[in-house]
Design a protein around this motif. Sequence first.
Motif, PDB file in Angstrom:
ATOM      1  N   GLU A  63       2.324  -4.040   3.500  1.00 32.82           N
ATOM      2  CA  GLU A  63       1.220  -3.906   3.118  1.00 32.82           C
ATOM      3  C   GLU A  63       0.053  -2.994   4.063  1.00 32.82           C
ATOM      4  O   GLU A  63       0.413  -2.778   4.737  1.00 32.82           O
ATOM      5  CB  GLU A  63       0.998  -5.190   3.973  1.00 32.82           C
ATOM      6  CG  GLU A  63      -0.626  -5.920   4.569  1.00 32.82           C
ATOM      7  CD  GLU A  63      -0.683  -7.294   5.070  1.00 32.82           C
ATOM      8  OE1 GLU A  63      -1.079  -8.141   4.647  1.00 32.82           O
ATOM      9  OE2 GLU A  63       0.363  -7.358   5.675  1.00 32.82           O
TER      10      GLU A  63
ATOM     11  N   ASN B 276      -8.193  -6.937   2.580  1.00 33.41           N
ATOM     12  CA  ASN B 276      -8.438  -7.499   1.247  1.00 33.41           C
ATOM     13  C   ASN B 276      -7.363  -7.431   0.485  1.00 33.41           C
ATOM     14  O   ASN B 276      -7.065  -7.698  -0.883  1.00 33.41           O
ATOM     15  CB  ASN B 276      -7.999  -5.704   0.608  1.00 33.41           C
ATOM     16  CG  ASN B 276      -9.672  -5.509   1.423  1.00 33.41           C
ATOM     17  OD1 ASN B 276     -10.440  -6.067   1.309  1.00 33.41           O
ATOM     18  ND2 ASN B 276      -9.636  -3.555   1.625  1.00 33.41           N
ATOM     19  N   ASN B 277      -5.934  -7.600   1.232  1.00 33.84           N
ATOM     20  CA  ASN B 277      -4.755  -8.734   0.435  1.00 33.84           C
ATOM     21  C   ASN B 277      -4.547  -7.403  -0.435  1.00 33.84           C
ATOM     22  O   ASN B 277      -3.722  -7.801  -1.702  1.00 33.84           O
ATOM     23  CB  ASN B 277      -4.513  -9.823   0.349  1.00 33.84           C
ATOM     24  CG  ASN B 277      -3.390 -10.127  -0.420  1.00 33.84           C
ATOM     25  OD1 ASN B 277      -2.031  -9.958   0.506  1.00 33.84           O
ATOM     26  ND2 ASN B 277      -3.532 -11.680  -1.366  1.00 33.84           N
ATOM     27  N   GLU B 278      -4.102  -6.138   0.002  1.00 36.79           N
ATOM     28  CA  GLU B 278      -3.346  -4.939  -0.632  1.00 36.79           C
ATOM     29  C   GLU B 278      -2.024  -4.231  -0.592  1.00 36.79           C
ATOM     30  O   GLU B 278      -1.787  -4.366   0.947  1.00 36.79           O
ATOM     31  CB  GLU B 278      -4.438  -3.609  -0.651  1.00 36.79           C
ATOM     32  CG  GLU B 278      -6.229  -3.963  -0.734  1.00 36.79           C
ATOM     33  CD  GLU B 278      -6.656  -2.753  -0.816  1.00 36.79           C
ATOM     34  OE1 GLU B 278      -6.218  -1.792  -0.631  1.00 36.79           O
ATOM     35  OE2 GLU B 278      -7.495  -3.033  -1.685  1.00 36.79           O
ATOM     36  N   TRP B 279      -1.278  -4.460  -1.480  1.00 35.51           N
ATOM     37  CA  TRP B 279       0.256  -3.845  -1.359  1.00 35.51           C
ATOM     38  C   TRP B 279       0.824  -2.421  -1.749  1.00 35.51           C
ATOM     39  O   TRP B 279       0.555  -2.822  -3.137  1.00 35.51           O
ATOM     40  CB  TRP B 279       1.211  -5.137  -1.139  1.00 35.51           C
ATOM     41  CG  TRP B 279       0.795  -6.319  -0.833  1.00 35.51           C
ATOM     42  CD1 TRP B 279      -0.221  -7.650  -0.633  1.00 35.51           C
ATOM     43  CD2 TRP B 279       1.583  -6.989   0.794  1.00 35.51           C
ATOM     44  NE1 TRP B 279      -0.258  -8.571   0.106  1.00 35.51           N
ATOM     45  CE2 TRP B 279       1.032  -8.376   1.194  1.00 35.51           C
ATOM     46  CE3 TRP B 279       2.942  -6.486   0.975  1.00 35.51           C
ATOM     47  CZ2 TRP B 279       1.594  -9.359   2.076  1.00 35.51           C
ATOM     48  CZ3 TRP B 279       2.977  -7.194   2.391  1.00 35.51           C
ATOM     49  CH2 TRP B 279       3.103  -8.379   2.658  1.00 35.51           C
TER      50      TRP B 279
ATOM     51  N   SER C  80      -3.315  -3.292   3.393  1.00 36.15           N
ATOM     52  CA  SER C  80      -4.997  -3.744   3.754  1.00 36.15           C
ATOM     53  C   SER C  80      -4.334  -5.469   3.927  1.00 36.15           C
ATOM     54  O   SER C  80      -4.374  -6.689   2.952  1.00 36.15           O
ATOM     55  CB  SER C  80      -5.995  -3.746   3.532  1.00 36.15           C
ATOM     56  OG  SER C  80      -7.118  -4.080   3.217  1.00 36.15           O
ATOM     57  N   ARG C  81      -4.779  -6.199   4.809  1.00 36.53           N
ATOM     58  CA  ARG C  81      -4.319  -7.357   5.244  1.00 36.53           C
ATOM     59  C   ARG C  81      -5.696  -8.388   5.190  1.00 36.53           C
ATOM     60  O   ARG C  81      -5.937  -9.210   4.355  1.00 36.53           O
ATOM     61  CB  ARG C  81      -4.253  -7.592   6.810  1.00 36.53           C
ATOM     62  CG  ARG C  81      -3.821  -9.178   6.858  1.00 36.53           C
ATOM     63  CD  ARG C  81      -2.822  -9.412   8.231  1.00 36.53           C
ATOM     64  NE  ARG C  81      -1.750  -8.799   8.142  1.00 36.53           N
ATOM     65  CZ  ARG C  81      -0.906  -8.809   9.335  1.00 36.53           C
ATOM     66  NH1 ARG C  81      -1.394  -9.539  10.554  1.00 36.53           N
ATOM     67  NH2 ARG C  81       0.099  -8.104   9.548  1.00 36.53           N
TER      68      ARG C  81
END
Length: 399
Positions: free
Chosen positions: A204, A209-212, A206-207
Motif C-alpha cells: 500500500e 487514494n487506496n493505491e497499491w 497511499s491509504r
Amino acid sequence: MDQDDSPSPLDKRLNPNRPLKPQQTNSQSSDANSCEPPPPPPPPPPPPVKPPKVPGQNKRVSSNDFTKSDELHKGQLDSTEIVRAPSLSIATQGVPRYMALATITIALVVGIVVLVTQQQGSNQNSDQVALEEDSNDSDSENIVPQEDPIEVENIETPTLTPEPTLPQQQLPESNAPIDLYAPPKNLGSLVDSSKELVVQVWCEISRVNNEWYTGTGWPIQVGSEILFVTNHHVVEGCEIPGDNEIMLLVGDSQETGEFLSGKVISYDQSRDLAIIRSELILPPLTPSTDIKVGHWVMAVGNPEDLIKSVNFGSITNIDTEELRYETDPPNTLRVVEAIYIDAAINNGNSGGPLINSAGEVIGINTAGRVDSVNIAIAVQVQELCSQLLNCDNTPWVLR
C-alpha cells in the motif's frame, strides 16, 4: 476116514485167538454161503472220552491212557482191524509251546516299539527344551533395562513449523539426464506445481487514494525458515521499519483467494531485490546458477492481475544491465547481472521466478525493455548473495 479138526501149527501161528472151526467142503461152503446172510459189521468203538482240562495245568496225554478202552472191545473185533484213538503227535503236543513263544515274541516286539517311541519323544522334548532355553537366552539378551522416567517440570516445548499444505513442486527425475535446452518431459506437472508456489505481493503506497503496488513473490528456504523473494520496486515504500507491512495473496483470484500479512525484513535497492517474512509456509523452490544462452525458461507471475500466468521462452543473452524506472528519484543507480529472455514480461510479473527445465529458479523477473520487442530482463538469482544472503552455506542464510 475120520476128519481131523485140530488146528494146524500154521493156523495157531497166524491167529491163536481164533476158535477152532471144522473145515467145510466146497459144496457145504457154497450152500452155506447161498443160504446164510453175511454177518453184520461190528459197531464202531465209542470215541475216547477227553479228560476235562484243569485250568493252569497242562497234562501230557499218551496212547497208554486209551488201553482199557481198547481191551474191552478186543473180543468183539476178531475179524475187524482194531481202531485205536490216535495218539497226540509231536506237532500237536508242541502247539501250546509255539503259542507261548509267539506270545513272548509279540510282547518283545511291542516292548521294543514302546521303548523306541519313548526314546524319540524324550529326544523331541529335549530338543524343545533346548530351543526354549535358546529363545529365553536371546530374549534375555534383547531385554533393555528400562530407566525410570524423569519428570521434567516447566520445560517449554519448541514450536514446530507446520507442514506445507500445498502440493510439492514436481521436478524431473534426478537420475535421468536433463537437457536444459529443451522443455522438460514433465512440463505439465512442472507448470501446475510452479503456479501453486507463487503469491501476489501487495504494497500500500497511499491509504487515502487506496493505491497499491502489486507484483509476484516466491518461496525460498533460508536457514530453517521459508522466506519470500520479490523485487524492491514492488515493495518500495513498504520497507521502512515500523511501516513495513505488506499483504500476500494466496489463491487464484482476489475474490476467492486469501490475504496474509507479511513484512519486508531485508532489501537491496541497487539490485532491485527484497525479502519478505510471513506466517505463510509453502514448499521452497531451489535456486541454481547454471545458466547458458539458449536454455529453455518459463516465467511465472501475475501480469495485469492475471493470477498464476506462465510464459515460455529461452535465454537470448547474459550481460550486465543498468536498470532505470520512471518513478526513480534522480541519481538512482541499479546495476545487475541480467539474463535476457524472449518470454513476455509485463506489469505484475515483477519479482516472479524464472525457471529452467530442471524446475530450478535461475532468475527474478524484473522488467521489459520499452524500446524493444520480445526482450525482457531477469536478475540472476545469485545476486541475492551480494548483500542479502550468505550463499556459502546450504541452505543459504541471512546476512
